[in-house]
Design an enzyme around this catalytic site. Structure first.
Site, mmCIF file in Angstrom:
data_model
loop_
_atom_site.group_PDB
_atom_site.id
_atom_site.type_symbol
_atom_site.label_atom_id
_atom_site.label_comp_id
_atom_site.label_asym_id
_atom_site.label_seq_id
_atom_site.Cartn_x
_atom_site.Cartn_y
_atom_site.Cartn_z
ATOM 1 C CE LYS A 157 -44.100 55.222 -39.611
ATOM 2 N NZ LYS A 157 -43.730 55.596 -40.559
ATOM 3 C CE1 TYR B 32 -48.830 56.393 -47.644
ATOM 4 C CE2 TYR B 32 -49.480 54.028 -48.613
ATOM 5 C CZ TYR B 32 -48.691 55.019 -47.575
ATOM 6 O OH TYR B 32 -47.710 54.340 -46.861
ATOM 7 C CE1 TYR C 156 -46.135 57.910 -45.120
ATOM 8 C CE2 TYR C 156 -44.373 56.569 -45.964
ATOM 9 C CZ TYR C 156 -45.520 56.757 -45.293
ATOM 10 O OH TYR C 156 -46.323 55.682 -45.105
HETATM 11 C C1 LIG Z 1 -44.340 56.484 -41.409
HETATM 12 C C2 LIG Z 1 -44.058 57.609 -42.282
HETATM 13 C C3 LIG Z 1 -44.365 58.972 -42.137
HETATM 14 C C4 LIG Z 1 -45.559 59.196 -41.361
HETATM 15 O O1 LIG Z 1 -45.632 59.193 -40.048
HETATM 16 P P1 LIG Z 1 -47.083 58.909 -39.146
HETATM 17 O O2 LIG Z 1 -46.674 58.637 -38.018
HETATM 18 O O3 LIG Z 1 -47.260 57.582 -40.171
HETATM 19 O O4 LIG Z 1 -47.745 59.773 -39.703
HETATM 20 C C5 LIG Z 1 -43.523 59.877 -42.691
HETATM 21 N N1 LIG Z 1 -42.523 59.528 -43.172
HETATM 22 C C6 LIG Z 1 -41.864 58.245 -43.398
HETATM 23 C C7 LIG Z 1 -40.576 58.100 -44.283
HETATM 24 C C8 LIG Z 1 -42.507 57.447 -42.785
HETATM 25 O O5 LIG Z 1 -42.148 56.156 -43.106
#
Ligand SMILES: *Cc1c(COP(=O)(O)O)cnc(C)c1O
Length: 322
Positions: free
Chosen positions: A50, A256, A282
């Site tokens: 992010k 999720y 993730y």
């Molecule tokens: C937000 C996030 C993602 C996914 O990225 P997006 O741009 O929302 O698809 C992947 N890994 C981590 C650790 C995240 O925090």
């Protein structure tokens, strides 16, 4: 006229370029060269994808004279936590409007949100409609008091935020060239789409359309969302690239943010063989999903695959692996 991405307004927040190297032990075991792009090591909080998005989003907020940043997410949102960290550095107030579902105590990212001085506001709902309605209500209250608010949607996955991952590919293009490798496939987790969209755009701009694979950790229709975001991001820099091959595969187990016990061996293996932490929401799912696809022959004759590590380690302190 294509503007240079480098000329586009951005506030430096992370320590870039992040490392890019070959996972020697895993590559030997899997019989393919598996590379990693360590965006978990980007130098803010516990790292994560992010920050690259926020470099563009918060530059926009600053340019508009905003002093308060709102964003939304689940209780353990990495995006909300990194927004808090980056906003604090820029002297802005962060208000995190989070879904109450799944709150299991004051753990993980919620601890970090407090350390970074964010205002955390829970909404007892499962729907982002309610979260955004609450955001609008709180923002109008603050505006009435003379503040100027900037609203970042969940995950920072706007066309502007997606530019961050075109920038990431630009780095990988230089790093892979320096290492003398041609990348055959780029893989990342897909949660709200902006990262994969930026990778797809960046691949078209800097890597001659190297194929991009998103491993979906949520069940939104990313086949449509990702190319749409990539094209809108391209338009911001006046580019009309021919997007390269893009595929989505889903690997979210029972849902999720629900750890998938099947992925635990892959998470432990990467930790023990390379010293790298994946998270259960993730990167653990994306990495395990990628290995499964590799075993199924999805990557064909690819010699060099890069996995983009998008961060997320704080979740390890908030939930069991399953
Ligand atoms: C937000 C996030 C993602 C996914 O990225 P997006 O741009 O929302 O698809 C992947 N890994 C981590 C650790 C995240 O925090």
């Amino acid at each position: 006229m294509m503007k240079d991405l480098q000329q586009f307004p951005r506030i430096p927040l992370g320590v870039y370029p992040t490392p890019f190297y070959k996972l020697e032990a895993v590559s030997r075991k899997e019989g393919v060269n598996l590379w990693i792009k360590r965006d978990d090591l980007c130098g803010v909080a516990l790292g994560g994808n992010k920050v690259r998005k926020l470099e563009y989003l918060l530059a926009d907020a600053k340019a508009r004279g905003c002093d308060v940043v709102f964003t939304a997410g689940g209780a353990q949102s990495n995006h909300a936590m990194l927004t808090a960290a980056c906003a604090a550095r820029l002297g802005m107030r962060a208000v995190l409007v989070l879904k109450k579902r799944g709150v299991s105590g004051h753990l993980g990212n919620l601890v970090l949100d407090d350390i970074f001085g964010a205002q955390v506001h829970f909404v007892d709902t499962d729907s982002y409609d309610d979260v955004y309605a609450e955001t609008a209500r709180m923002a109008s209250e603050l505006e009435a008091q003379g503040h100027k608010c900037y609203e970042i949607p969940v995950g920072g996955s706007t066309p502007l935020g997606s530019l961050g991952y075109a920038q990431c590919v630009r780095e990988m293009a230089e790093q892979s060239a320096a290492a003398g490798v041609r990348l055959d496939h780029i893989v990342s987790a897909t949660g709200s789409g902006g990262t994969t969209a930026g990778l797809l755009l960046g691949s078209a701009l800097y890597l001659n359309g190297t194929p991009v694979l998103g491993v979906g950790v949520d069940n939104d229709p990313f086949e449509e969302i990702v190319p749409y975001l990539a094209r809108d991001a391209a338009a911001l820099i006046g580019a009309e690239p021919n997007l390269g091959p893009f595929s989505m595969r889903y690997h979210f187990g029972s849902g999720y943010a629900v750890p998938n016990p099947e992925d635990t061996p892959a998470i432990l293996d990467l930790a023990r063989s390379e010293g790298i932490l994946l998270d259960p929401v993730y990167t653990g799912k994306a990495y395990a999903g990628m290995l499964r696809l590799l075993h199924e022959g999805f990557f064909g004759g690819a010699e060099n695959i890069v996995f983009v590590h998008t961060g997320g380690a704080a979740a390890l302190f908030a939930m069991d692996l399953g």
